[in-house]
Enzyme design. Structure first.
Site, PDB file in Angstrom:
ATOM      1  N   TRP A  13       0.675  -1.413  -0.115  1.00 34.44           N
ATOM      2  CA  TRP A  13       0.020   0.178   0.197  1.00 34.44           C
ATOM      3  C   TRP A  13       0.934   1.300  -0.072  1.00 34.44           C
ATOM      4  CZ3 TRP A  13      -4.307  -1.424   4.231  1.00 34.44           C
ATOM      5  CH2 TRP A  13      -5.511  -2.362   3.194  1.00 34.44           C
ATOM      6  N   HIS A  97      12.538  -1.705  -1.032  1.00 34.11           N
ATOM      7  CA  HIS A  97      12.416  -1.485  -2.333  1.00 34.11           C
ATOM      8  C   HIS A  97      12.627  -0.388  -2.790  1.00 34.11           C
ATOM      9  CE1 HIS A  97       8.076  -0.023  -3.786  1.00 34.11           C
ATOM     10  NE2 HIS A  97       7.958  -0.877  -4.393  1.00 34.11           N
ATOM     11  N   GLU A 167      11.401  -6.303  -9.307  1.00 32.06           N
ATOM     12  CA  GLU A 167      10.699  -5.337  -9.025  1.00 32.06           C
ATOM     13  C   GLU A 167      12.164  -4.356 -10.559  1.00 32.06           C
ATOM     14  OE1 GLU A 167       7.272  -4.514  -6.814  1.00 32.06           O
ATOM     15  OE2 GLU A 167       9.231  -3.017  -6.075  1.00 32.06           O
TER      16      GLU A 167
HETATM   17  P1  PGA Z   1       2.972  -0.419  -8.775  1.00 31.50           P
HETATM   18  O1  PGA Z   1       4.080  -0.499  -7.359  1.00 31.50           O
HETATM   19  O2  PGA Z   1       2.175  -1.362  -8.758  1.00 31.50           O
HETATM   20  O3  PGA Z   1       2.191   0.593  -8.122  1.00 31.50           O
HETATM   21  O4  PGA Z   1       3.153  -0.059 -10.181  1.00 31.50           O
HETATM   22  C1  PGA Z   1       5.304  -1.675  -7.297  1.00 31.50           C
HETATM   23  C2  PGA Z   1       5.135  -1.425  -6.269  1.00 31.50           C
HETATM   24  O5  PGA Z   1       6.472  -0.656  -6.579  1.00 31.50           O
HETATM   25  O6  PGA Z   1       5.675  -2.444  -5.515  1.00 31.50           O
END
Ligand code: PGA
Length: 255
Positions: A13, A97, A167
């Site tokens: 979130w 992250h 990611e």
């Molecule tokens: P998003 O974010 O699905 O809004 O691209 C993913 C994340 O940053 O973990």
């Protein structure tokens, strides 16, 4: 953690929603949807101030923090320890992250956070990913360095207790250049597994792998089917109960 488990869907979130009331509203809707879902598990990662009320709302669900500090206690204004998270019933923690790396978090910090989380029986969800893709493939060396530095000193035996989220920064959030393709996800996850296997003396990592970056109700299943991952890290869409319901139902229909 087992490879035969349901898919793991992590709802990141970020710094949303604005109030506890709204957070509980979204959480109730998502947990309501989960009653009809068999092929996925949901872990919500709300802002830390909402963790206790989400814990109270549903004591049986796994719950993730979005960050942790690596020291046990002391003069670290604004930080939260792994022990504190464990103490209030948190089970997972997102580590490294890209939005935190952007604020200055280094691979060395992330390495310490992984070890701290493990020491308190929290499952770290370690995010890795390149900023951009170049034609020469330099992003592959970037990823290798990132992984080797984050996992330095992390014992091989801990890998089964660690979740790794691929990611790619260029595919995350509102500023994404474009969506990644399931093929790009697949190839990169194979590459990450190879880096880890080499790093740990030819042992295949038993970690679970997630994909994150603009995951939505239309592409979620394609990443699970073609992307070689065990689950997804969902950002923006995870705050929209209707879209999340569609996303989870698409997985039910497709697995
Ligand atoms: P998003 O974010 O699905 O809004 O691209 C993913 C994340 O940053 O973990």
């Amino acid at each position: 953690m087992s490879k035969n488990s349901p898919y793991l869907i992590v709802a990141n979130w970020k710094m949303n929603p604005e109030t506890e009331e709204k957070a509980l509203h979204v959480a109730k809707a998502l947990y309501g949807t989960m009653k009809q879902i068999k092929k996925s598990e949901l872990v919500i990662a709300p802002p830390s101030v909402f963790l206790p009320s989400l814990r109270k709302l549903n004591k049986n669900k796994s719950l993730a923090a979005q960050n942790v500090f690596f020291e046990k206690n002391g003069s670290h204004t604004g930080e939260i320890s792994a022990h504190m998270l464990h103490d209030i019933g948190v089970t997972h923690v997102i580590v490294g992250h890209s939005e935190r790396r952007h604020m200055g978090e280094t691979n060395g910090d992330i390495q310490k956070k992984i070890l701290t989380a493990l020491s308190q029986k929290l499952t770290p969800i370690v995010c890795v990913g390149e900023e951009y893709r170049d034609d020469k493939g330099e992003y592959l060396s970037f990823l290798k360095k990132q992984i080797e530095e984050c996992f330095a000193g992390v014992p091989k035996t801990a890998l089964s207790r660690i979740i790794i989220a691929y990611e790619p920064l260029w595919a995350i959030g509102k500023n994404a250049i474009r969506e990644a393709t399931p093929e790009e996800c697949f190839e990169t996850v194979v590459y990450i597994k190879k880096i880890l296997a080499d790093f740990y003396n030819h042992t295949q990592p038993k970690s679970l792998f997630l994909y994150g970056g603009s995951v939505n109700e239309k592409n979620a299943l394609t990443f699970l089917v073609g992307g070689g991952v065990d689950g997804l890290l969902v950002g923006r869409v995870s705050l929209e109960p209707k879209k999340m319901e569609k996303l989870l139902l698409s997985i039910e229909g497709g697995k």
